[in-house]
Structure formats: structure tokens, C-alpha cells
Scaffold this motif. Structure first.
Motif, PDB file in Angstrom:
ATOM      1  N   ASP A 151       0.784  -1.371   0.179  1.00  0.00           N
ATOM      2  CA  ASP A 151       0.002   0.085   0.014  1.00  0.00           C
ATOM      3  C   ASP A 151       0.713   1.343   0.044  1.00  0.00           C
ATOM      4  O   ASP A 151       0.411   2.143   0.823  1.00  0.00           O
ATOM      5  CB  ASP A 151      -0.982   0.104   1.282  1.00  0.00           C
ATOM      6  N   HIS A 152       1.819   1.492  -0.765  1.00  0.00           N
ATOM      7  CA  HIS A 152       2.574   2.725  -1.196  1.00  0.00           C
ATOM      8  C   HIS A 152       3.451   2.549  -2.643  1.00  0.00           C
ATOM      9  O   HIS A 152       3.841   1.491  -2.544  1.00  0.00           O
ATOM     10  CB  HIS A 152       3.515   2.879   0.165  1.00  0.00           C
ATOM     11  N   THR A 156       3.497  -0.286 -10.411  1.00  0.00           N
ATOM     12  CA  THR A 156       2.921   0.297  -9.753  1.00  0.00           C
ATOM     13  C   THR A 156       1.098   0.173 -10.347  1.00  0.00           C
ATOM     14  O   THR A 156       1.081   0.422 -11.344  1.00  0.00           O
ATOM     15  CB  THR A 156       3.076   1.805  -9.679  1.00  0.00           C
ATOM     16  N   VAL A 157       0.446   0.022  -9.465  1.00  0.00           N
ATOM     17  CA  VAL A 157      -1.045  -0.384  -9.804  1.00  0.00           C
ATOM     18  C   VAL A 157      -2.085   0.676  -8.695  1.00  0.00           C
ATOM     19  O   VAL A 157      -1.613   1.095  -7.720  1.00  0.00           O
ATOM     20  CB  VAL A 157      -1.332  -1.918  -9.449  1.00  0.00           C
ATOM     21  N   GLN A 158      -3.155   0.910  -9.415  1.00  0.00           N
ATOM     22  CA  GLN A 158      -4.336   1.746  -8.502  1.00  0.00           C
ATOM     23  C   GLN A 158      -4.782   0.639  -7.637  1.00  0.00           C
ATOM     24  O   GLN A 158      -4.779  -0.735  -8.146  1.00  0.00           O
ATOM     25  CB  GLN A 158      -5.249   2.356  -9.377  1.00  0.00           C
ATOM     26  N   LYS A 159      -5.298   1.029  -6.702  1.00  0.00           N
ATOM     27  CA  LYS A 159      -6.002   0.080  -5.840  1.00  0.00           C
ATOM     28  C   LYS A 159      -7.176  -0.666  -6.342  1.00  0.00           C
ATOM     29  O   LYS A 159      -7.647  -1.738  -5.888  1.00  0.00           O
ATOM     30  CB  LYS A 159      -6.557   0.968  -4.472  1.00  0.00           C
ATOM     31  N   THR A 160      -7.862  -0.070  -7.309  1.00  0.00           N
ATOM     32  CA  THR A 160      -8.881  -0.665  -7.835  1.00  0.00           C
ATOM     33  C   THR A 160      -8.786  -1.444  -9.184  1.00  0.00           C
ATOM     34  O   THR A 160      -9.643  -1.982  -9.767  1.00  0.00           O
ATOM     35  CB  THR A 160     -10.238   0.484  -8.469  1.00  0.00           C
ATOM     36  N   GLY A 191      -0.504   1.505  -5.360  1.00  0.00           N
ATOM     37  CA  GLY A 191       0.575   0.775  -4.608  1.00  0.00           C
ATOM     38  C   GLY A 191       1.366   0.161  -5.441  1.00  0.00           C
ATOM     39  O   GLY A 191       1.464   0.091  -6.852  1.00  0.00           O
ATOM     40  N   LEU A 192       2.062  -1.050  -4.732  1.00  0.00           N
ATOM     41  CA  LEU A 192       2.991  -1.966  -5.687  1.00  0.00           C
ATOM     42  C   LEU A 192       2.455  -3.348  -5.883  1.00  0.00           C
ATOM     43  O   LEU A 192       2.038  -3.850  -4.697  1.00  0.00           O
ATOM     44  CB  LEU A 192       4.435  -1.845  -4.905  1.00  0.00           C
ATOM     45  N   CYS A 193       2.403  -3.778  -6.981  1.00  0.00           N
ATOM     46  CA  CYS A 193       2.083  -5.347  -7.165  1.00  0.00           C
ATOM     47  C   CYS A 193       3.414  -6.203  -6.918  1.00  0.00           C
ATOM     48  O   CYS A 193       4.529  -6.002  -7.746  1.00  0.00           O
ATOM     49  CB  CYS A 193       1.383  -5.514  -8.464  1.00  0.00           C
ATOM     50  N   ARG A 194       3.377  -7.094  -5.993  1.00  0.00           N
ATOM     51  CA  ARG A 194       4.680  -7.906  -5.799  1.00  0.00           C
ATOM     52  C   ARG A 194       4.342  -9.478  -5.968  1.00  0.00           C
ATOM     53  O   ARG A 194       4.982 -10.024  -5.620  1.00  0.00           O
ATOM     54  CB  ARG A 194       5.172  -7.838  -4.350  1.00  0.00           C
TER      55      ARG A 194
END
Length: 64
Positions: free
Chosen positions: A14-15, A47-51, A27-30
Motif C-alpha cells: 500500500d504505497h 505500480t497499480v491503482q487500488k481498484t 501501490g506496488l504489485c509484488r
């Protein structure tokens, strides 16, 4: 499955520490290893959006 979005995924961080601008809805997709862009020497996670969403959504980490 409207609840299967990035911010409720086990692989979401979440950042956006690696984004050029800090976005409140990103946030970051890991889920996969980081990729190293040609112009940079170090790897970065997408980097992705929360939605946002993808086919690899998980509520728990896979067993090791």
C-alpha cells in the motif's frame, strides 16, 4: 467478483515508493519478481491503482 481488486490482494503493498509521484490511490504489485527497465540498473515492481485487478488475485500467500 468486484471485491477481487489490488488493494485487497495479498501481493499488494500500500504505497508507491518507486513511483515518480506519490499517489494516494496506488501501490506496488509484488506477485512477480521486479523488472529492471533498460534505463535503470535496479528492478522495480509495477505500480497499480487500488481498484485495478488481474488474474493472479490471492487473499493469502501460497504455501512455501
Amino acid at each position: 467478483m468486484s471485491h477481487a481488486v489490488c488493494n485487497s490482494c495479498a501481493y499488494y503493498e500500500d504505497h508507491a515508493v518507486q513511483a515518480a509521484a506519490q499517489l494516494s490511490d496506488a501501490g506496488l504489485c509484488r506477485v512477480n519478481p521486479p523488472v529492471a527497465p533498460k534505463e535503470e540498473g535496479r528492478g522495480v515492481w509495477p505500480t497499480v491503482q487500488k481498484t485495478d485487478w488481474c488474474g493472479k488475485y490471492a487473499t493469502l500467500f501460497a504455501a512455501e
